[in-house]
Motif scaffolding. Structure first.
Motif, PDB file in Angstrom:
ATOM      1  N   LYS A 125     -15.630   2.010 -56.708  1.00  0.00           N
ATOM      2  CA  LYS A 125     -15.341   2.293 -58.440  1.00  0.00           C
ATOM      3  C   LYS A 125     -13.522   3.708 -57.869  1.00  0.00           C
ATOM      4  N   PHE A 126     -12.669   2.682 -58.929  1.00  0.00           N
ATOM      5  CA  PHE A 126     -11.427   2.783 -58.664  1.00  0.00           C
ATOM      6  C   PHE A 126     -10.218   1.910 -59.532  1.00  0.00           C
ATOM      7  N   LEU A 127      -9.894   3.026 -60.283  1.00  0.00           N
ATOM      8  CA  LEU A 127      -8.532   1.768 -60.677  1.00  0.00           C
ATOM      9  C   LEU A 127      -7.647   2.841 -60.557  1.00  0.00           C
ATOM     10  N   THR A 128      -6.327   1.695 -59.887  1.00  0.00           N
ATOM     11  CA  THR A 128      -4.592   2.409 -59.756  1.00  0.00           C
ATOM     12  C   THR A 128      -4.093   1.751 -60.387  1.00  0.00           C
ATOM     13  N   CYS A 129      -2.358   2.328 -59.810  1.00  0.00           N
ATOM     14  CA  CYS A 129      -1.483   1.216 -60.239  1.00  0.00           C
ATOM     15  C   CYS A 129      -0.575   1.670 -60.293  1.00  0.00           C
ATOM     16  N   LYS A 130       0.723   1.399 -60.778  1.00  0.00           N
ATOM     17  CA  LYS A 130       2.023   2.433 -59.953  1.00  0.00           C
ATOM     18  C   LYS A 130       3.043   2.108 -62.014  1.00  0.00           C
ATOM     19  N   LEU A 131       3.581   2.973 -62.540  1.00  0.00           N
ATOM     20  CA  LEU A 131       4.210   3.834 -64.235  1.00  0.00           C
ATOM     21  C   LEU A 131       5.110   3.680 -63.189  1.00  0.00           C
ATOM     22  N   ASN A 132       5.974   2.485 -64.206  1.00  0.00           N
ATOM     23  CA  ASN A 132       7.504   3.584 -63.554  1.00  0.00           C
ATOM     24  C   ASN A 132       7.653   3.285 -61.875  1.00  0.00           C
ATOM     25  N   GLY A 133       7.023   2.660 -61.103  1.00  0.00           N
ATOM     26  CA  GLY A 133       7.277   3.224 -59.885  1.00  0.00           C
ATOM     27  C   GLY A 133       6.417   4.488 -59.127  1.00  0.00           C
ATOM     28  N   VAL A 180     -16.784  -5.766 -62.646  1.00  0.00           N
ATOM     29  CA  VAL A 180     -15.793  -6.471 -62.563  1.00  0.00           C
ATOM     30  C   VAL A 180     -15.405  -5.802 -61.719  1.00  0.00           C
ATOM     31  N   LYS A 181     -14.349  -6.570 -60.494  1.00  0.00           N
ATOM     32  CA  LYS A 181     -12.695  -6.236 -59.847  1.00  0.00           C
ATOM     33  C   LYS A 181     -11.639  -7.349 -60.374  1.00  0.00           C
ATOM     34  N   GLY A 182     -10.183  -6.597 -60.052  1.00  0.00           N
ATOM     35  CA  GLY A 182      -9.560  -7.632 -60.157  1.00  0.00           C
ATOM     36  C   GLY A 182      -7.969  -6.394 -59.466  1.00  0.00           C
ATOM     37  N   THR A 183      -7.197  -7.333 -60.649  1.00  0.00           N
ATOM     38  CA  THR A 183      -5.743  -6.871 -59.887  1.00  0.00           C
ATOM     39  C   THR A 183      -4.797  -6.839 -61.773  1.00  0.00           C
ATOM     40  N   PHE A 184      -4.049  -6.432 -61.707  1.00  0.00           N
ATOM     41  CA  PHE A 184      -3.405  -5.908 -63.239  1.00  0.00           C
ATOM     42  C   PHE A 184      -1.993  -5.807 -63.130  1.00  0.00           C
ATOM     43  N   SER A 185      -1.005  -6.427 -63.917  1.00  0.00           N
ATOM     44  CA  SER A 185       0.580  -5.881 -63.847  1.00  0.00           C
ATOM     45  C   SER A 185       0.665  -6.402 -65.276  1.00  0.00           C
ATOM     46  N   GLY A 186       1.934  -5.790 -65.813  1.00  0.00           N
ATOM     47  CA  GLY A 186       2.404  -5.198 -67.440  1.00  0.00           C
ATOM     48  C   GLY A 186       4.017  -4.586 -67.726  1.00  0.00           C
ATOM     49  N   LYS A 187       4.089  -5.117 -68.964  1.00  0.00           N
ATOM     50  CA  LYS A 187       5.292  -4.572 -69.784  1.00  0.00           C
ATOM     51  C   LYS A 187       4.551  -3.554 -70.496  1.00  0.00           C
ATOM     52  N   LEU A 188       4.708  -2.197 -70.510  1.00  0.00           N
ATOM     53  CA  LEU A 188       3.927  -2.094 -72.069  1.00  0.00           C
ATOM     54  C   LEU A 188       5.000  -0.816 -73.234  1.00  0.00           C
ATOM     55  N   LYS A 189       4.800  -1.467 -74.558  1.00  0.00           N
ATOM     56  CA  LYS A 189       5.677  -0.720 -75.502  1.00  0.00           C
ATOM     57  C   LYS A 189       5.195   0.418 -76.185  1.00  0.00           C
ATOM     58  N   LEU A 190       5.826   1.903 -75.975  1.00  0.00           N
ATOM     59  CA  LEU A 190       5.260   2.858 -77.070  1.00  0.00           C
ATOM     60  C   LEU A 190       4.936   2.394 -78.048  1.00  0.00           C
ATOM     61  N   VAL A 191       3.361   2.618 -78.736  1.00  0.00           N
ATOM     62  CA  VAL A 191       3.121   2.591 -80.364  1.00  0.00           C
ATOM     63  C   VAL A 191       3.394   3.087 -81.245  1.00  0.00           C
ATOM     64  N   ALA A 234       6.790   3.797 -83.319  1.00  0.00           N
ATOM     65  CA  ALA A 234       8.920   3.865 -83.027  1.00  0.00           C
ATOM     66  C   ALA A 234       9.510   3.800 -81.818  1.00  0.00           C
ATOM     67  N   GLY A 235      10.640   3.141 -81.706  1.00  0.00           N
ATOM     68  CA  GLY A 235      11.572   3.283 -80.582  1.00  0.00           C
ATOM     69  C   GLY A 235      11.108   2.165 -79.677  1.00  0.00           C
ATOM     70  N   ASP A 236      12.087   1.682 -78.489  1.00  0.00           N
ATOM     71  CA  ASP A 236      11.872   0.993 -77.793  1.00  0.00           C
ATOM     72  C   ASP A 236      11.620   1.084 -76.399  1.00  0.00           C
ATOM     73  N   GLU A 237      10.988   2.121 -76.009  1.00  0.00           N
ATOM     74  CA  GLU A 237      10.811   3.033 -75.160  1.00  0.00           C
ATOM     75  C   GLU A 237       8.913   1.947 -74.421  1.00  0.00           C
ATOM     76  N   TYR A 238       9.860   1.597 -72.944  1.00  0.00           N
ATOM     77  CA  TYR A 238       8.436   0.733 -71.990  1.00  0.00           C
ATOM     78  C   TYR A 238       8.376   1.669 -71.150  1.00  0.00           C
ATOM     79  N   VAL A 239       7.186   0.916 -70.675  1.00  0.00           N
ATOM     80  CA  VAL A 239       6.295   1.695 -69.287  1.00  0.00           C
ATOM     81  C   VAL A 239       6.288   0.163 -68.498  1.00  0.00           C
ATOM     82  N   THR A 240       6.643   0.495 -67.782  1.00  0.00           N
ATOM     83  CA  THR A 240       5.986  -1.155 -66.100  1.00  0.00           C
ATOM     84  C   THR A 240       4.831  -1.020 -65.879  1.00  0.00           C
TER      85      THR A 240
END
Length: 178
Positions: A36-44, A148-159, A161-167
């Protein structure tokens, strides 16, 4: 903006419910924590959202209409990550991509609980998939009776105001059903 705030609050609630129900039975199968795991890089920066990681309840039919996966970074449940996919025709082992205002109901979500004096006073949320300027890619590599198993990626935006993103890069998960 109000709808986005409501969506963030509902998503945080969904992650909390998933986390609290992670102790329930999973069809008699036993799993180890390494499965059981969920890992990723957020802004590196590498993150593990392995605390109470799980998927939605086991589908009642052969058709899997939705896939919800979530986990928390630590037991304090301050930082969490979730994935939501809804397909009326059923999910399959394939790749799904949502960009901007696409009709596909696929969302990646990163949450940070804002604390003051040991109490949650708000939530900072990043959402990607169906908001303008965002994207989310989910590849389901395994969809079984276990989960379920898999992979993911994307560009998320701050909910809000503003234009802040997390890759989001190098995302992967293995989540048993509740």
């Amino acid at each position: 903006m109000k709808n986005q705030k409501i969506r963030v609050q509902l998503a945080v609630l969904a992650l909390a419910i998933l986390g609290l129900s992670a102790c329930s039975k999973n069809g008699g199968e036993t799993t180890s924590d390494t499965e059981k795991f969920l890992t990723c890089k957020l802004n590196g920066q590498y993150y593990e959202f392995n605390y109470r990681v799980n998927a939605n309840d086991k589908p009642a039919t052969d058709t899997v209409h939705f896939v919800v996966v979530g986990g928390w970074e630590k037991q304090d449940m301050i930082k969490g990550f979730g994935i939501d996919l809804f397909l009326p025709g059923g999910a399959k082992e394939t790749t799904y991509v949502a960009e901007g205002t696409t009709a596909l109901s696929l969302h990646g979500k990163y949450y940070i609980q804002n604390m003051k004096d040991g109490k949650i006073v708000g939530t900072t949320g990043y959402n990607g998939g169906t908001s303008e300027g965002t994207s989310f890619k989910l590849t389901i590599t395994s969809l079984t009776d276990w989960g379920v198993k898999g992979t993911f990626s994307g560009k998320l935006k701050l909910v809000g105001a503003g234009d802040e993103y997390v890759t989001v890069t190098e995302g992967k998960f293995s989540a048993p059903y509740n």
